[in-house]
Design an enzyme around this catalytic site. Structure first.
Site: not given
Length: 459
Positions: A165, A284
């Site tokens: 992130k 994912h």
């Protein structure tokens, strides 16, 4: 004329309560909410018809084939406790209705047009039983759990990951630096966020290069095998394959794909490439909640998970039971077992409607990710066991001293939990105690404990 034109009741043809299911049938459990006034038998039969051979009227070409051989059959209807308006319809589909090795074709039939059907208010596919004859036409996961452990030389514990992130906006070099720090600190993997593909601020080739550099540097310093899930998802299949090929040329161990937004056809293509070229494949599930979040419409995630095991993937995100995203414990463990185990017994308390035999198709590692931190470690170790990947994004990068200490804190917490479990301690009862004890020896863990002691995602 020999054939009787006109609209007919579905249940005359497609509702067959005395049908004995065959070992080769694909079985489906649908949660049906019919429009008021539509009887369950008719609604169940309509689902069977519309998702197999039926159409709304009799057509003369029906006479050119054997409907009995090819039609889907609604063979059982059961009420749902506490829901007057819903019931579960069980449908059996003959194997011949489906193309071999194509999850795409399977879904086009079973969850195609029928979900827009007017006679139903809502429809949800709760579970599928994939017959062994059909399973055998799929390659499944590129490598599976055992081969992955052997490739990575990591045994007897869950694997640790971290999503880098901020997910969007870093340059490739800074991104690679974050990857290096996390891996150097003790994580096994770092991860591209699912929405990191190839944007103007960071093109895919630059990211791949800097991440590969980070991996090799961290491996040299720690003596452990490291990986970064390089997201190969792209706008076209050709571009996706180009990225996977480049990852292989860099010699990295693993790539990643968003299988629902990318599509099953693309996913199966990539999975085949990964097996042929020794790449692990991390999956994912972005977009899954669009499909599986409503309780009465769409399909349950366990169906998407089964489909992924057939299409191919070595890791898949499966909720956390404890973090910021939804997931009930028993139900989650139900589909986690469907991903990992070879044989799963029917167990309605865990949402498993059918006994499923995977005939040695490789297993998939479930990934717990989303709002988890060091205090969750004992619970995660207990719930998911060794064969899992625990992913702490903010729970690593949010550490007050930086990424590497954040990684150290997670690794120390994990090793402490595994050791406590191996000594026979009760992780559920002593969870906080185990973490506190370990933090005496690890200032990094102590700092992490301090910062996240109050966090709860409860709504």
């Amino acid at each position: 004329v020999g054939f009787k034109a006109g609209v007919k009741d579905y249940k005359l043809t497609y509702y067959t309560p005395d049908y004995e299911t065959k070992d080769t049938d694909i079985l489906a459990a649908f949660r049906v909410t019919p429009q008021p006034g539509v009887p369950p038998e008719e609604a169940g039969a309509a689902v069977a018809a519309e998702s197999s051979t039926g159409t709304w009227t009799t057509v003369w070409t029906d006479g050119l084939t054997s409907l009995d051989r090819y039609k889907g059959r609604c063979y059982h209807i059961e009420p749902v406790a506490g829901e007057e308006t819903q019931f579960i319809a069980y449908v059996a589909y003959p194997l011949d209705l489906f193309e071999e090795g194509s999850v795409t074709n399977m879904f086009t039939s079973i969850v195609g047009n029928v979900f827009g059907f007017k006679a139903l208010r809502a429809l949800r596919l709760e579970d599928l039983r994939i017959p062994t004859a059909y399973t055998k036409t799929f390659q499944g996961p590129p490598h599976g759990i055992q081969v992955e452990r052997d490739k990575l030389n990591k045994y007897g514990r869950p694997l640790l990951g971290c999503t880098i992130k901020p997910k969007l906006g870093l340059s490739a070099k800074n991104y690679g630096r974050a990857v290096y720090e996390c891996l150097r600190g003790g994580l096994d993997f770092t991860k591209d966020d699912e929405n990191v593909n190839s944007q103007p601020f960071m093109r895919w080739r630059d990211r791949f290069l800097f991440c590969a550099e980070a991996i090799y540097k961290a491996q040299a310093e720690t003596g452990e095998i490291k990986g970064h899930y390089l997201n190969a998802t792209a706008g076209t299949c050709e571009d996706m394959m180009k990225r996977a090929v480049f990852a292989r040329e860099l010699g990295v161990p693993i790539v990643m794909h968003d299988y629902l937004t990318g599509g099953f056809t693309a996913n199966t293509t990539l999975a085949h490439y990964c097996r042929d070229n020794g790449l692990l494949l991390h999956i994912h599930r972005a977009m899954h909640a669009v499909i599986d979040r409503q309780k009465n419409h769409g399909m349950h995630f366990r169906v998407l998970a089964k489909a992924l095991r057939m299409s191919g993937g070595d890791h898949i995100h499966a909720g956390t039971v404890v973090g910021k995203l939804e997931g009930e414990r028993e139900i989650t463990l139900g589909f986690v077992d469907l991903l990992r185990d070879d044989f799963i017994e029917k167990d309605r308390s865990r949402g498993i409607y059918f006994t499923q035999d995977w005939v040695s198709l490789p297993g998939v590692l479930p990934v717990a990710s989303g709002g988890i931190h060091v205090w969750h470690m004992p619970a995660l170790t207990e719930i998911f066991g060794d064969d899992s990947v625990l992913q702490f994004g903010g729970g690593t990068l949010g550490h007050p001293w930086g990424n590497a200490p954040g990684a150290v804190a997670n690794r120390v917490a994990l090793e402490a939990c595994v050791q406590a479990r191996n000594e026979g301690r009760d992780l559920a009862r002593e969870d906080n105690e185990i973490i506190r004890e370990a933090s005496k020896w690890s200032p990094e863990l102590a700092a992490a404990c301090e910062i996240w002691k109050e966090i709860k995602f409860e709504f």
